[in-house]
Motif scaffolding. Structure first.
Motif, PDB file in Angstrom:
ATOM      1  N   LEU A  13       0.815  -1.197   0.090  1.00 41.03           N
ATOM      2  CA  LEU A  13      -0.027  -0.100  -0.070  1.00 41.03           C
ATOM      3  C   LEU A  13       0.718   1.456   0.094  1.00 41.03           C
ATOM      4  O   LEU A  13       0.331   2.692  -0.123  1.00 41.03           O
ATOM      5  N   THR A  14       2.010   1.173   0.234  1.00 36.94           N
ATOM      6  CA  THR A  14       3.065   2.251   0.179  1.00 36.94           C
ATOM      7  C   THR A  14       3.895   2.205  -0.956  1.00 36.94           C
ATOM      8  O   THR A  14       5.252   2.481  -0.796  1.00 36.94           O
ATOM      9  N   GLY A  15       3.702   1.559  -1.875  1.00 37.04           N
ATOM     10  CA  GLY A  15       4.773   1.235  -3.153  1.00 37.04           C
ATOM     11  C   GLY A  15       5.684   0.464  -2.830  1.00 37.04           C
ATOM     12  O   GLY A  15       6.770   0.269  -3.299  1.00 37.04           O
ATOM     13  N   GLY A  16       5.649  -0.624  -2.142  1.00 33.12           N
ATOM     14  CA  GLY A  16       6.561  -1.410  -1.524  1.00 33.12           C
ATOM     15  C   GLY A  16       7.631  -1.152  -0.597  1.00 33.12           C
ATOM     16  O   GLY A  16       8.744  -1.761  -0.205  1.00 33.12           O
ATOM     17  N   ARG A  17       7.334   0.011   0.131  1.00 36.78           N
ATOM     18  CA  ARG A  17       8.434   0.678   1.145  1.00 36.78           C
ATOM     19  C   ARG A  17       8.178  -0.013   2.238  1.00 36.78           C
ATOM     20  O   ARG A  17       7.163  -0.196   2.759  1.00 36.78           O
ATOM     21  N   GLU A  18       9.312  -0.350   3.060  1.00 34.48           N
ATOM     22  CA  GLU A  18       9.307  -0.781   4.194  1.00 34.48           C
ATOM     23  C   GLU A  18       9.381  -0.120   5.209  1.00 34.48           C
ATOM     24  O   GLU A  18       8.869  -0.095   6.222  1.00 34.48           O
ATOM     25  N   VAL A  19      10.098   1.176   4.777  1.00 33.20           N
ATOM     26  CA  VAL A  19      10.097   2.402   5.929  1.00 33.20           C
ATOM     27  C   VAL A  19       9.523   3.596   5.357  1.00 33.20           C
ATOM     28  O   VAL A  19      10.047   4.120   4.163  1.00 33.20           O
ATOM     29  N   VAL A  20       8.505   4.407   5.855  1.00 30.92           N
ATOM     30  CA  VAL A  20       8.205   5.622   5.491  1.00 30.92           C
ATOM     31  C   VAL A  20       8.288   6.770   6.559  1.00 30.92           C
ATOM     32  O   VAL A  20       8.609   6.508   7.882  1.00 30.92           O
ATOM     33  N   GLU A  21       8.380   7.919   6.094  1.00 28.92           N
ATOM     34  CA  GLU A  21       8.641   8.892   7.150  1.00 28.92           C
ATOM     35  C   GLU A  21       7.559  10.110   7.100  1.00 28.92           C
ATOM     36  O   GLU A  21       7.090  10.326   6.153  1.00 28.92           O
ATOM     37  N   VAL A  22       7.003  10.289   8.430  1.00 26.68           N
ATOM     38  CA  VAL A  22       5.919  11.230   8.224  1.00 26.68           C
ATOM     39  C   VAL A  22       6.392  12.304   9.486  1.00 26.68           C
ATOM     40  O   VAL A  22       7.076  11.815  10.405  1.00 26.68           O
ATOM     41  N   GLU A  23       5.597  13.271   9.438  1.00 29.49           N
ATOM     42  CA  GLU A  23       5.932  14.531  10.546  1.00 29.49           C
ATOM     43  C   GLU A  23       4.657  14.072  11.712  1.00 29.49           C
ATOM     44  O   GLU A  23       3.706  14.339  11.561  1.00 29.49           O
ATOM     45  N   ALA A  24       5.344  13.806  12.841  1.00 28.42           N
ATOM     46  CA  ALA A  24       4.587  13.452  14.049  1.00 28.42           C
ATOM     47  C   ALA A  24       5.120  13.786  15.411  1.00 28.42           C
ATOM     48  O   ALA A  24       6.159  13.176  15.490  1.00 28.42           O
ATOM     49  N   SER A  25       4.127  13.978  16.219  1.00 22.15           N
ATOM     50  CA  SER A  25       4.851  13.987  17.707  1.00 22.15           C
ATOM     51  C   SER A  25       4.107  13.022  18.650  1.00 22.15           C
ATOM     52  O   SER A  25       4.532  12.820  19.771  1.00 22.15           O
ATOM     53  N   ASN A  26       3.058  12.529  18.339  1.00 21.97           N
ATOM     54  CA  ASN A  26       2.202  11.521  18.931  1.00 21.97           C
ATOM     55  C   ASN A  26       1.713  10.426  18.247  1.00 21.97           C
ATOM     56  O   ASN A  26       1.605  10.555  16.793  1.00 21.97           O
ATOM     57  N   THR A  27       1.000   9.399  18.558  1.00 19.56           N
ATOM     58  CA  THR A  27       0.739   8.297  17.854  1.00 19.56           C
ATOM     59  C   THR A  27      -0.471   8.747  17.127  1.00 19.56           C
ATOM     60  O   THR A  27      -0.749   8.344  16.090  1.00 19.56           O
ATOM     61  N   GLY A  28      -1.251   9.673  17.601  1.00 21.50           N
ATOM     62  CA  GLY A  28      -2.557  10.009  16.887  1.00 21.50           C
ATOM     63  C   GLY A  28      -2.063  10.816  15.439  1.00 21.50           C
ATOM     64  O   GLY A  28      -2.523  10.453  14.421  1.00 21.50           O
ATOM     65  N   GLU A  29      -1.110  11.888  15.558  1.00 16.84           N
ATOM     66  CA  GLU A  29      -0.486  12.481  14.703  1.00 16.84           C
ATOM     67  C   GLU A  29      -0.029  11.417  13.621  1.00 16.84           C
ATOM     68  O   GLU A  29      -0.341  11.869  12.459  1.00 16.84           O
ATOM     69  N   LEU A  30       0.890  10.402  14.086  1.00 11.37           N
ATOM     70  CA  LEU A  30       1.369   9.449  13.382  1.00 11.37           C
ATOM     71  C   LEU A  30       0.371   8.850  12.397  1.00 11.37           C
ATOM     72  O   LEU A  30       0.668   8.765  11.265  1.00 11.37           O
ATOM     73  N   LEU A  31      -0.853   8.512  12.979  1.00 11.90           N
ATOM     74  CA  LEU A  31      -1.668   7.660  12.088  1.00 11.90           C
ATOM     75  C   LEU A  31      -2.322   8.460  11.048  1.00 11.90           C
ATOM     76  O   LEU A  31      -2.460   8.114   9.960  1.00 11.90           O
ATOM     77  N   ARG A  32      -2.738   9.675  11.598  1.00  6.88           N
ATOM     78  CA  ARG A  32      -3.242  10.705  10.761  1.00  6.88           C
ATOM     79  C   ARG A  32      -2.390  10.833   9.400  1.00  6.88           C
ATOM     80  O   ARG A  32      -2.811  10.880   8.288  1.00  6.88           O
ATOM     81  N   GLU A  33      -1.101  11.299   9.794  1.00  5.34           N
ATOM     82  CA  GLU A  33      -0.119  11.627   8.617  1.00  5.34           C
ATOM     83  C   GLU A  33       0.047  10.475   7.727  1.00  5.34           C
ATOM     84  O   GLU A  33       0.273  10.714   6.690  1.00  5.34           O
ATOM     85  N   LEU A  34       0.170   9.151   8.231  1.00  4.60           N
ATOM     86  CA  LEU A  34       0.151   8.148   7.502  1.00  4.60           C
ATOM     87  C   LEU A  34      -0.820   7.884   6.423  1.00  4.60           C
ATOM     88  O   LEU A  34      -0.722   7.738   5.266  1.00  4.60           O
ATOM     89  N   VAL A  35      -1.991   8.133   6.889  1.00  2.00           N
ATOM     90  CA  VAL A  35      -3.200   8.164   6.148  1.00  2.00           C
ATOM     91  C   VAL A  35      -3.308   9.463   5.026  1.00  2.00           C
ATOM     92  O   VAL A  35      -3.405   9.200   3.774  1.00  2.00           O
ATOM     93  N   ARG A  36      -2.716  10.280   5.431  1.00  2.00           N
ATOM     94  CA  ARG A  36      -2.505  11.647   4.529  1.00  2.00           C
ATOM     95  C   ARG A  36      -1.739  11.157   3.437  1.00  2.00           C
ATOM     96  O   ARG A  36      -2.044  11.688   2.344  1.00  2.00           O
ATOM     97  N   ALA A  37      -0.306  10.841   3.814  1.00  3.06           N
ATOM     98  CA  ALA A  37       0.440  10.770   2.979  1.00  3.06           C
ATOM     99  C   ALA A  37       0.352   9.161   1.946  1.00  3.06           C
ATOM    100  O   ALA A  37       0.755   9.277   0.666  1.00  3.06           O
ATOM    101  N   TYR A  38      -0.309   8.453   2.735  1.00  2.00           N
ATOM    102  CA  TYR A  38      -0.639   7.098   1.970  1.00  2.00           C
ATOM    103  C   TYR A  38      -2.262   6.791   2.150  1.00  2.00           C
ATOM    104  O   TYR A  38      -2.293   6.064   2.972  1.00  2.00           O
ATOM    105  N   PRO A  39      -2.749   7.423   1.453  1.00  4.92           N
ATOM    106  CA  PRO A  39      -4.387   7.124   1.651  1.00  4.92           C
ATOM    107  C   PRO A  39      -4.913   5.862   1.605  1.00  4.92           C
ATOM    108  O   PRO A  39      -5.827   5.286   2.109  1.00  4.92           O
ATOM    109  N   GLN A  40      -4.096   4.703   0.960  1.00  4.63           N
ATOM    110  CA  GLN A  40      -4.433   3.343   0.851  1.00  4.63           C
ATOM    111  C   GLN A  40      -4.246   2.878   2.180  1.00  4.63           C
ATOM    112  O   GLN A  40      -5.053   1.719   2.403  1.00  4.63           O
TER     113      GLN A  40
END
Length: 81
Positions: A13-40
């Motif tokens: 769902l991330t083009g085969g990437r094993e590691v992705v990077e997002v800007e986040a300071s807590n777990t909620g932001e992490l999940l929101r930013e992952l969905v924003r960057a990778y809607p799948q």
């Protein structure tokens, strides 16, 4: 930036990437930013995932801080039993 290691089931769902990077300071932001960057990722995240920070599974919700330089993994939801 937080580096997030993905379990194998999410990598397609991330083009085969094993590691992705997002800007986040807590777990909620992490999940929101992952969905924003990778809607799948929205479906699997809404269905339930486990977040591990520095080897500890976070069970306290979406406000757990992510310290700079932490090792973060997004995995299938882990359940006790």
């Amino acid at each position: 930036m937080v580096e997030v290691h993905l379990w194998s089931g999410l990598r397609s769902l991330t083009g085969g990437r094993e590691v992705v990077e997002v800007e986040a300071s807590n777990t909620g932001e992490l999940l929101r930013e992952l969905v924003r960057a990778y809607p799948q990722l929205e479906g699997p995240i809404q269905a339930g995932v486990s977040v591990a920070i520095d080897g500890r599974i976070i069970a306290s919700g979406l406000t757990e801080p992510i310290p700079e330089g932490s090792e973060v993994y997004l995995m299938q939801r882990l359940r006790g039993g």
